[in-house]
Scaffold this motif. Structure first.
Motif, PDB file in Angstrom:
ATOM      1  N   GLU A  20       0.864  -1.173   0.000  1.00 21.03           N
ATOM      2  CA  GLU A  20       0.000   0.000   0.000  1.00 21.03           C
ATOM      3  C   GLU A  20       0.904   1.227   0.000  1.00 21.03           C
ATOM      4  OE1 GLU A  20      -3.331   0.117  -0.091  1.00 21.03           O
ATOM      5  OE2 GLU A  20      -3.631  -2.043   0.055  1.00 21.03           O
ATOM      6  N   ILE A  21       0.595   2.203  -0.849  1.00 26.10           N
ATOM      7  CA  ILE A  21       1.352   3.449  -0.887  1.00 26.10           C
ATOM      8  C   ILE A  21       0.491   4.522  -0.228  1.00 26.10           C
ATOM      9  CG2 ILE A  21       2.570   5.130  -2.323  1.00 26.10           C
ATOM     10  CD1 ILE A  21       3.654   2.255  -2.622  1.00 26.10           C
ATOM     11  N   VAL A  22       1.002   5.071   0.874  1.00 24.97           N
ATOM     12  CA  VAL A  22       0.291   6.125   1.596  1.00 24.97           C
ATOM     13  C   VAL A  22       1.289   7.226   1.902  1.00 24.97           C
ATOM     14  CG1 VAL A  22      -1.008   6.695   3.683  1.00 24.97           C
ATOM     15  CG2 VAL A  22      -1.311   4.455   2.615  1.00 24.97           C
ATOM     16  N   GLU A  23       0.943   8.449   1.496  1.00 26.28           N
ATOM     17  CA  GLU A  23       1.809   9.606   1.711  1.00 26.28           C
ATOM     18  C   GLU A  23       3.234   9.331   1.208  1.00 26.28           C
ATOM     19  OE1 GLU A  23       1.155  10.319   5.922  1.00 26.28           O
ATOM     20  OE2 GLU A  23      -0.338  11.844   5.421  1.00 26.28           O
ATOM     21  N   ASN A  24       3.313   8.683   0.057  1.00 19.28           N
ATOM     22  CA  ASN A  24       4.574   8.343  -0.606  1.00 19.28           C
ATOM     23  C   ASN A  24       5.438   7.344   0.168  1.00 19.28           C
ATOM     24  OD1 ASN A  24       5.857   8.670  -3.091  1.00 19.28           O
ATOM     25  ND2 ASN A  24       7.392  10.017  -2.211  1.00 19.28           N
ATOM     26  N   ASN A  25       4.874   6.689   1.163  1.00 23.17           N
ATOM     27  CA  ASN A  25       5.559   5.617   1.888  1.00 23.17           C
ATOM     28  C   ASN A  25       5.016   4.274   1.419  1.00 23.17           C
ATOM     29  OD1 ASN A  25       7.230   7.097   3.849  1.00 23.17           O
ATOM     30  ND2 ASN A  25       5.258   7.812   4.617  1.00 23.17           N
ATOM     31  N   TRP A  49      -4.850  11.214  11.259  1.00 23.73           N
ATOM     32  CA  TRP A  49      -5.830  10.464  10.477  1.00 23.73           C
ATOM     33  C   TRP A  49      -5.540   8.972  10.388  1.00 23.73           C
ATOM     34  CZ3 TRP A  49      -5.096   7.877   5.814  1.00 23.73           C
ATOM     35  CH2 TRP A  49      -3.897   8.102   5.153  1.00 23.73           C
ATOM     36  N   LYS A  50      -4.329   8.532  10.780  1.00 23.76           N
ATOM     37  CA  LYS A  50      -4.012   7.095  10.756  1.00 23.76           C
ATOM     38  C   LYS A  50      -4.085   6.464  12.138  1.00 23.76           C
ATOM     39  CE  LYS A  50      -0.201   7.773   8.534  1.00 23.76           C
ATOM     40  NZ  LYS A  50       0.585   8.569   7.685  1.00 23.76           N
ATOM     41  N   GLY A  51      -3.816   7.230  13.172  1.00 24.96           N
ATOM     42  CA  GLY A  51      -3.897   6.701  14.528  1.00 24.96           C
ATOM     43  C   GLY A  51      -2.534   6.539  15.177  1.00 24.96           C
ATOM     44  N   LEU A  52      -2.451   5.613  16.133  1.00 24.43           N
ATOM     45  CA  LEU A  52      -1.246   5.385  16.925  1.00 24.43           C
ATOM     46  C   LEU A  52      -0.322   4.401  16.212  1.00 24.43           C
ATOM     47  CD1 LEU A  52       0.158   5.996  19.671  1.00 24.43           C
ATOM     48  CD2 LEU A  52      -0.926   3.895  20.521  1.00 24.43           C
ATOM     49  N   TYR A  72       0.783   0.397  12.019  1.00 22.44           N
ATOM     50  CA  TYR A  72      -0.424   0.775  12.753  1.00 22.44           C
ATOM     51  C   TYR A  72      -1.207  -0.493  13.112  1.00 22.44           C
ATOM     52  CZ  TYR A  72       0.632   5.505  11.323  1.00 22.44           C
ATOM     53  OH  TYR A  72       1.262   6.708  11.142  1.00 22.44           O
ATOM     54  N   PRO A  73      -1.084  -0.965  14.358  1.00 22.46           N
ATOM     55  CA  PRO A  73      -1.800  -2.191  14.734  1.00 22.46           C
ATOM     56  C   PRO A  73      -3.321  -2.005  14.792  1.00 22.46           C
ATOM     57  CG  PRO A  73      -0.578  -1.311  16.609  1.00 22.46           C
ATOM     58  CD  PRO A  73      -0.213  -0.482  15.434  1.00 22.46           C
ATOM     59  N   GLN A  74      -3.774  -0.776  15.068  1.00 25.22           N
ATOM     60  CA  GLN A  74      -5.205  -0.483  15.106  1.00 25.22           C
ATOM     61  C   GLN A  74      -5.440   0.879  14.449  1.00 25.22           C
ATOM     62  OE1 GLN A  74      -5.899  -0.897  19.377  1.00 25.22           O
ATOM     63  NE2 GLN A  74      -6.775  -2.910  18.999  1.00 25.22           N
ATOM     64  N   LYS A  78     -10.012   5.553   8.212  1.00 20.35           N
ATOM     65  CA  LYS A  78      -9.507   6.050   6.924  1.00 20.35           C
ATOM     66  C   LYS A  78      -8.221   5.355   6.491  1.00 20.35           C
ATOM     67  CE  LYS A  78     -11.481  10.654   7.214  1.00 20.35           C
ATOM     68  NZ  LYS A  78     -11.195  12.098   7.281  1.00 20.35           N
ATOM     69  N   ALA A  79      -7.529   4.706   7.428  1.00 24.06           N
ATOM     70  CA  ALA A  79      -6.262   4.028   7.118  1.00 24.06           C
ATOM     71  C   ALA A  79      -6.353   2.517   7.309  1.00 24.06           C
ATOM     72  CB  ALA A  79      -5.147   4.606   7.986  1.00 24.06           C
ATOM     73  N   ALA A  80      -7.538   1.989   7.287  1.00 28.37           N
ATOM     74  CA  ALA A  80      -7.746   0.554   7.565  1.00 28.37           C
ATOM     75  C   ALA A  80      -6.923  -0.353   6.658  1.00 28.37           C
ATOM     76  CB  ALA A  80      -9.232   0.210   7.440  1.00 28.37           C
ATOM     77  N   GLN A  81      -6.631   0.088   5.432  1.00 30.40           N
ATOM     78  CA  GLN A  81      -5.910  -0.753   4.475  1.00 30.40           C
ATOM     79  C   GLN A  81      -4.452  -0.991   4.863  1.00 30.40           C
ATOM     80  OE1 GLN A  81      -6.611   2.448   4.016  1.00 30.40           O
ATOM     81  NE2 GLN A  81      -5.006   3.440   2.807  1.00 30.40           N
ATOM     82  N   ILE A  82      -3.908  -0.210   5.809  1.00 31.25           N
ATOM     83  CA  ILE A  82      -2.507  -0.407   6.203  1.00 31.25           C
ATOM     84  C   ILE A  82      -2.366  -1.101   7.557  1.00 31.25           C
ATOM     85  CG2 ILE A  82      -1.585   1.437   4.759  1.00 31.25           C
ATOM     86  CD1 ILE A  82      -1.374   3.148   7.360  1.00 31.25           C
ATOM     87  N   LYS A  83      -3.439  -1.662   8.058  1.00 31.61           N
ATOM     88  CA  LYS A  83      -3.357  -2.373   9.345  1.00 31.61           C
ATOM     89  C   LYS A  83      -2.221  -3.397   9.314  1.00 31.61           C
ATOM     90  CE  LYS A  83      -5.995  -5.382  12.459  1.00 31.61           C
ATOM     91  NZ  LYS A  83      -5.212  -5.027  13.603  1.00 31.61           N
ATOM     92  N   ASP A  84      -1.308  -3.276  10.267  1.00 32.92           N
ATOM     93  CA  ASP A  84      -0.167  -4.180  10.446  1.00 32.92           C
ATOM     94  C   ASP A  84       0.848  -4.163   9.293  1.00 32.92           C
ATOM     95  OD1 ASP A  84      -0.995  -5.029  12.981  1.00 32.92           O
ATOM     96  OD2 ASP A  84      -2.256  -6.599  12.126  1.00 32.92           O
TER      97      ASP A  84
END
Length: 96
Positions: A20-25, A49-52, A72-74, A78-84
């Motif tokens: 997943e590419i988010v904010e160029n990461n 917007w992504k959490g802890l 992001y473990p939880q 809006k960022a559910a696609q990058i969980k873990d």
């Protein structure tokens, strides 16, 4: 094929459709990680917007790169696609 390397070792590698590419990461899925190079860290940070975020220290051949990987473990909704999924910085070379 996206690849993350540090100190001569491949830390993560995945096909284009797995990351997943988010904010160029580049966020690598857990299955793409070489867990022997990742040590849990107590460090955290918060994104509005992504959490802890939690961190890993990247460790290769006795050298440590503290808090050079985060995930992001939880994540927030809006960022559910990058969980873990894990992203890298602090000198870890990520090629797309």
């Amino acid at each position: 094929m996206p690849t993350a390397t540090w100190n001569g070792a491949v830390i993560a590698q995945a096909s284009d459709d797995e990351v997943e590419i988010v904010e160029n990461n580049v966020y690598f899925p857990p299955s793409a990680l070489k867990s022997e190079y990742l040590k849990p860290s107590d460090h955290t940070s918060r994104c509005p917007w992504k959490g802890l975020a939690s961190y890993y220290t990247v460790s290769v051949d006795g050298k440590d790169n503290e808090n050079a990987a985060w995930y992001y473990p939880q994540p927030l909704e809006k960022a559910a696609q990058i969980k873990d999924h894990v992203a890298f910085w602090r000198g870890v070379d990520v090629q797309r």
